[in-house]
Design an enzyme around this catalytic site. Sequence first.
Site, short mmCIF file in Angstrom:
data_model
loop_
_atom_site.label_atom_id
_atom_site.label_comp_id
_atom_site.label_asym_id
_atom_site.label_seq_id
_atom_site.Cartn_x
_atom_site.Cartn_y
_atom_site.Cartn_z
N ASP A 175 0.82 -1.10 -0.11
CA ASP A 175 -0.07 -0.13 0.21
C ASP A 175 0.90 1.33 -0.05
O ASP A 175 1.83 1.13 0.80
CB ASP A 175 -0.85 -0.15 1.28
CG ASP A 175 -2.28 -1.04 1.22
OD1 ASP A 175 -1.96 -1.73 0.54
OD2 ASP A 175 -2.70 -0.91 2.10
N HIS A 204 4.61 -7.26 -0.42
CA HIS A 204 4.24 -8.48 -1.15
C HIS A 204 5.12 -8.62 -2.45
O HIS A 204 5.43 -7.63 -2.88
CB HIS A 204 2.86 -8.74 -1.20
CG HIS A 204 2.10 -8.72 -0.18
ND1 HIS A 204 1.31 -9.90 0.51
CD2 HIS A 204 1.59 -7.85 0.87
CE1 HIS A 204 0.65 -9.61 1.35
NE2 HIS A 204 0.95 -8.30 2.07
N SER A 264 7.50 3.84 5.27
CA SER A 264 8.98 3.94 4.66
C SER A 264 8.70 3.95 3.17
O SER A 264 7.60 4.43 2.72
CB SER A 264 9.79 2.66 4.93
OG SER A 264 11.16 2.98 4.80
#
Length: 290
Positions: A97, A153, A255
Amino acid sequence: MNKATDSLTFSEQVNFLVTNRLPRRWLTLFIGRFSKIENPIVTKLSITVWRWFAEDLRLDEAKKSTFTSLHDCFTRELKDGARVIDNTPSVVTSPCDAIVGEFGEVINGKLYQAKGFPYQINDLIPEVNISDKYKNGKFITLRLKSSMYHRFHSPIDCAVSQVTYISGDTWNVNPIALKKVERLFCKNERAVIDLHTGSEQHHLTLVPVAAILVASMKFHFIEPTLDMLYQGPNKIGCQQSFNKGDEMGYFQHGSTIILFASANYKFCEQLQKGGRVNVGNPLLQGHPVN
């Protein structure tokens, strides 16, 4: 002074001073320890304070409704089905995200962290056998806000045989800092994960970059946690295969992940600077279909 610096508002200047002129290493180590305190009162107060600074924090997607510590909340898992992975074989999906930052072409090894702030890919990825694959390739900068889901992911079916850890500073990686600190991504702690795509012509590499209050990356396929206390080898071997959408690891806060792709990939039309993407959303097209 750079024009980009001149264009910052007073509030942006104050934000920069508060988040980057503090003793970054000390503060990061302190928050790392504090966030792992397992006390219901401390946890509740910490999340309440966090909400003051991150009004868009959404915990309704989390797999569980109560957390043992602030760290437990930062690294929360999502409910099954909360993210939909685009399984089109030719599509490379977002590993996290994020808010889309700078993206575009790498030209003769040069790319941009912000307008007017170029850096060389060799400074970010010292391993020439990897960085050379993208000297005229493509890049997408994905910024994870502190309020976001912090796990990342696999963007494609792939294999990983090595993680390269590069120690460094912990500058904030928000847009304000990117306008003021030259070569910021090249100064911060980071890791290089070269993805073996099964094609000799199609290349993809992920570069997770740590930041203030974070400086900790946990990959599920290697034993050590890569943080400011890590003193092991820079190159960590492994043998791990992933299907698109498989979880690879997590940050402890927010981050950035920079995705590099060879020139034969194309950006998806919906990709926009400043736009929001979620895990599994399409970023690139042109991956070879077996």
